[in-house]
Design a protein around this motif. Structure first.
Motif, mmCIF file in Angstrom:
data_model
loop_
_atom_site.group_PDB
_atom_site.id
_atom_site.type_symbol
_atom_site.label_atom_id
_atom_site.label_comp_id
_atom_site.label_asym_id
_atom_site.label_seq_id
_atom_site.Cartn_x
_atom_site.Cartn_y
_atom_site.Cartn_z
ATOM 1 N N ALA A 1 39.222 47.470 50.610
ATOM 2 C CA ALA A 1 37.971 48.048 51.109
ATOM 3 C C ALA A 1 37.207 48.774 50.001
ATOM 4 C CB ALA A 1 38.272 49.007 52.266
ATOM 5 N N ASP A 2 37.888 49.099 48.888
ATOM 6 C CA ASP A 2 37.230 49.784 47.763
ATOM 7 C C ASP A 2 36.546 48.797 46.815
ATOM 8 O OD1 ASP A 2 38.569 51.933 48.826
ATOM 9 O OD2 ASP A 2 40.082 52.047 47.235
ATOM 10 N N ALA A 3 36.785 47.499 47.000
ATOM 11 C CA ALA A 3 36.325 46.508 46.019
ATOM 12 C C ALA A 3 34.805 46.535 45.810
ATOM 13 C CB ALA A 3 36.810 45.109 46.413
ATOM 14 N N PRO A 4 33.981 46.619 46.877
ATOM 15 C CA PRO A 4 32.530 46.640 46.637
ATOM 16 C C PRO A 4 32.102 47.849 45.803
ATOM 17 C CG PRO A 4 33.005 46.126 48.941
ATOM 18 C CD PRO A 4 34.304 46.546 48.322
ATOM 19 N N GLU A 5 32.706 49.008 46.067
ATOM 20 C CA GLU A 5 32.353 50.219 45.311
ATOM 21 C C GLU A 5 32.743 50.050 43.839
ATOM 22 O OE1 GLU A 5 30.568 52.455 46.613
ATOM 23 O OE2 GLU A 5 30.554 53.597 44.731
ATOM 24 N N LEU A 6 33.913 49.452 43.609
ATOM 25 C CA LEU A 6 34.361 49.218 42.230
ATOM 26 C C LEU A 6 33.391 48.281 41.506
ATOM 27 C CD1 LEU A 6 36.554 49.566 40.036
ATOM 28 C CD2 LEU A 6 37.746 47.609 41.047
ATOM 29 N N LEU A 7 32.944 47.240 42.217
ATOM 30 C CA LEU A 7 32.007 46.301 41.585
ATOM 31 C C LEU A 7 30.682 47.000 41.268
ATOM 32 C CD1 LEU A 7 31.157 43.554 40.567
ATOM 33 C CD2 LEU A 7 30.702 42.840 42.913
ATOM 34 N N ALA A 8 30.181 47.808 42.187
ATOM 35 C CA ALA A 8 28.916 48.529 41.939
ATOM 36 C C ALA A 8 29.085 49.462 40.738
ATOM 37 C CB ALA A 8 28.528 49.318 43.191
ATOM 38 N N TRP A 9 30.236 50.110 40.653
ATOM 39 C CA TRP A 9 30.544 51.035 39.554
ATOM 40 C C TRP A 9 30.538 50.279 38.220
ATOM 41 C CZ3 TRP A 9 34.147 52.033 35.729
ATOM 42 C CH2 TRP A 9 34.307 53.358 35.319
ATOM 43 N N ALA A 10 31.162 49.116 38.210
ATOM 44 C CA ALA A 10 31.243 48.321 36.980
ATOM 45 C C ALA A 10 29.866 47.806 36.572
ATOM 46 C CB ALA A 10 32.211 47.149 37.200
ATOM 47 N N VAL A 11 29.103 47.305 37.543
ATOM 48 C CA VAL A 11 27.768 46.764 37.246
ATOM 49 C C VAL A 11 26.891 47.862 36.644
ATOM 50 C CG1 VAL A 11 25.647 45.844 38.307
ATOM 51 C CG2 VAL A 11 27.877 44.883 38.945
ATOM 52 N N ALA A 12 27.007 49.087 37.182
ATOM 53 C CA ALA A 12 26.190 50.208 36.688
ATOM 54 C C ALA A 12 26.536 50.547 35.240
ATOM 55 C CB ALA A 12 26.404 51.428 37.582
ATOM 56 N N ARG A 13 27.714 50.154 34.783
ATOM 57 C CA ARG A 13 28.135 50.441 33.397
ATOM 58 C C ARG A 13 28.111 49.193 32.516
ATOM 59 N NH1 ARG A 13 29.638 53.651 36.891
ATOM 60 N NH2 ARG A 13 29.890 55.875 36.496
ATOM 61 N N ASP A 14 27.464 48.154 32.998
ATOM 62 C CA ASP A 14 27.375 46.898 32.231
ATOM 63 C C ASP A 14 28.739 46.303 31.947
ATOM 64 O OD1 ASP A 14 24.780 46.273 31.926
ATOM 65 O OD2 ASP A 14 24.497 47.476 30.099
ATOM 66 N N ALA A 15 29.715 46.639 32.762
ATOM 67 C CA ALA A 15 31.073 46.102 32.522
ATOM 68 C C ALA A 15 31.252 44.832 33.337
ATOM 69 C CB ALA A 15 32.113 47.135 32.909
ATOM 70 N N ARG A 16 32.033 43.900 32.787
ATOM 71 C CA ARG A 16 32.296 42.640 33.489
ATOM 72 C C ARG A 16 33.629 42.772 34.229
ATOM 73 N NH1 ARG A 16 31.964 37.571 29.650
ATOM 74 N NH2 ARG A 16 29.773 37.890 29.193
ATOM 75 N N LEU A 17 33.530 42.862 35.533
ATOM 76 C CA LEU A 17 34.738 43.070 36.341
ATOM 77 C C LEU A 17 35.332 41.731 36.765
ATOM 78 C CD1 LEU A 17 36.581 45.027 37.987
ATOM 79 C CD2 LEU A 17 34.879 44.906 39.827
ATOM 80 N N ARG A 18 36.667 41.646 36.657
ATOM 81 C CA ARG A 18 37.360 40.445 37.128
ATOM 82 C C ARG A 18 38.481 40.870 38.067
ATOM 83 N NH1 ARG A 18 39.272 37.324 32.060
ATOM 84 N NH2 ARG A 18 40.519 39.204 31.975
ATOM 85 N N PHE A 19 38.502 40.269 39.238
ATOM 86 C CA PHE A 19 39.580 40.536 40.188
ATOM 87 C C PHE A 19 40.656 39.466 40.021
ATOM 88 C CE2 PHE A 19 36.022 42.706 42.254
ATOM 89 C CZ PHE A 19 36.620 43.871 42.722
ATOM 90 N N ILE A 20 41.900 39.893 40.066
ATOM 91 C CA ILE A 20 43.030 38.968 39.862
ATOM 92 C C ILE A 20 43.903 38.972 41.111
ATOM 93 C CG2 ILE A 20 45.016 38.441 38.368
ATOM 94 C CD1 ILE A 20 43.787 40.429 36.329
#
Ligand code: SAM
Ligand code: SF4
Length: 355
Positions: free
Chosen positions: A196-215
């Motif tokens: 349930a935290d995944a969308p927040e983590l993605l928004a956090w990463a996008v705001a920092r220009d980080a490329r997030l990958r879920f495994i």
């Protein structure tokens, strides 16, 4: 079967005996019986860690490797140089355990850089302490950093990693961002507890220009708690992310890259999904691994390891080491076989192999 210092049973080839190479064409690279070529080397430098992620480590940590069984910085650099010069390796990633736990990581990177001036040198880390160590690592020749972060909810982070260290991880990520590491890559394991935290983590990463990958979580936890019915699949994660973001499939960066990329809200931000279990990429695998004790591991899931440390310390030439490494990789298994009825997880857990 022998028992080694990690306290885990595993098969290890008699160092005096090379793995069979019947049918192997006389080629320099790390080819296997299924036509794959390894170009990506993962080097584990330690089994110790500052976290205890439930999907990886046991609560008490892994049994310590005796100091004289760990490869030294010059030994690691020799193998890195050999792999790049003689065996066609292009990218080298230092991992563990937590590589920042090694005080001589700067020396490992620096000597590896001297031994392989043109290779990509990368680090996979949980980020704890990276803020202090990054300048020296970059000066030593490190090119890229991947940082693991599964949730930005402090309570969930503490429960999943058994340590209340989210602030320290974030300090590491911010230091990497400020140092201009681009693209800054973040890795998150998909866990039911943090889905349930995944969308927040993605928004956090996008705001920092980080490329997030879920495994997708693989059955490589020391506690052996992984269960197919309980794991979060890529499809499930996409459904959860899709409730908050518009996602459009964008393919893979390159055919051997395990992550399938999705444009987030029309781009340019992307999110990667590594469906290691439900959409295995074993047929395109281009990895070879060296454990912290100096054995070649041709597959995360293959316990059949080939000891290079004994040869190295016994005075073997580069040509002899390269030949043994080639033989080890020729015997790489076809795939992880997680979905097969007789699947059994490997004896080493992820932290003891090097992810
Ligand atoms: N300590 C460093 C870190 O966490 O980034 C490096 C070692 S860790 C074993 C390397 C990567 O493996 C991390 O991104 C971690 O999330 C991932 N990993 C660990 N156990 C896993 C599992 N059971 N399934 C999938 N990925 C896993
Ligand atoms: Fe440590 Fe990395 Fe394993 Fe977490 S995933 S316990 S940080 S080695």
């Amino acid at each position: 079967m022998t028992t080694i210092a990690l306290g885990l049973p595993q098969r290890r080839r008699d160092p005096a005996q090379a793995p069979p190479i019947d049918g192997r064409p006389d080629l320099a690279g790390l080819i296997d019986r299924f036509g794959r070529v390894a170009r990506d080397l993962r080097v584990s430098v330690t089994e110790t860690c500052s976290l205890r992620c439930t999907y990886c480590m046991p609560e008490q940590g892994l049994p310590a490797i005796a100091r004289d069984e760990l490869l030294t910085a010059p030994e690691i650099a020799r193998l890195v140089g050999l792999a790049v010069r003689e065996l066609g390796i292009r990218e080298v990633r230092f991992t563990g355990g937590e590589p920042l736990m090694r005080a001589d990581l700067g020396e490992i990177v620096g000597l590896s850089r001297q031994a392989a001036p043109d290779a990509e040198l990368a680090l996979t880390t949980n980020g704890i302490g990276l803020d202090k160590r990054l300048p020296a690592l970059l000066a030593a020749g490190l090119d890229r950093v991947n940082i693991s972060l599964d949730t930005v909810n402090p309570q969930h982070f503490a429960r999943l990693t058994r340590r209340d260290r989210l602030d320290a991880v974030i300090a590491g990520i911010e230091a990497a961002h400020e140092a201009g590491i681009a693209p800054l890559k973040l890795n998150a394991v998909m866990m039911r507890e943090t889905l349930a935290d995944a969308p927040e983590l993605l928004a956090w990463a996008v705001a920092r220009d980080a490329r997030l990958r879920f495994i997708e979580q693989m059955p490589l936890d020391a506690d052996r708690a992984w269960a197919r019915e309980h794991m979060v699949t890529a499809a499930e994660l996409l459904a959860v992310l899709g409730e908050r973001f518009g996602l459009v499939e964008a393919g893979r960066h390159d055919p051997s890259a395990p992550a399938e990329e999705w444009l987030v809200d029309g781009g340019p931000a992307t999110v990667g999904i590594i469906a290691s279990v439900t959409r295995s990429f074993c047929q395109a695998c281009d990895r070879t691994r060296i454990t912290a004790e100096g054995t070649v591991r041709s597959c995360l899931f293959g316990d059949d390891e080939t000891d290079l440390r004994v040869l190295l310390r016994g005075g073997a030439s580069d040509a002899e080491l390269a030949e043994r490494w080639r033989a080890a990789m020729w015997n790489k298994q076809a795939g992880h076989g997680i979905s097969l009825p007789d699947f059994a997880p490997p004896s080493r857990s992820m932290g003891a192999i090097g992810g």
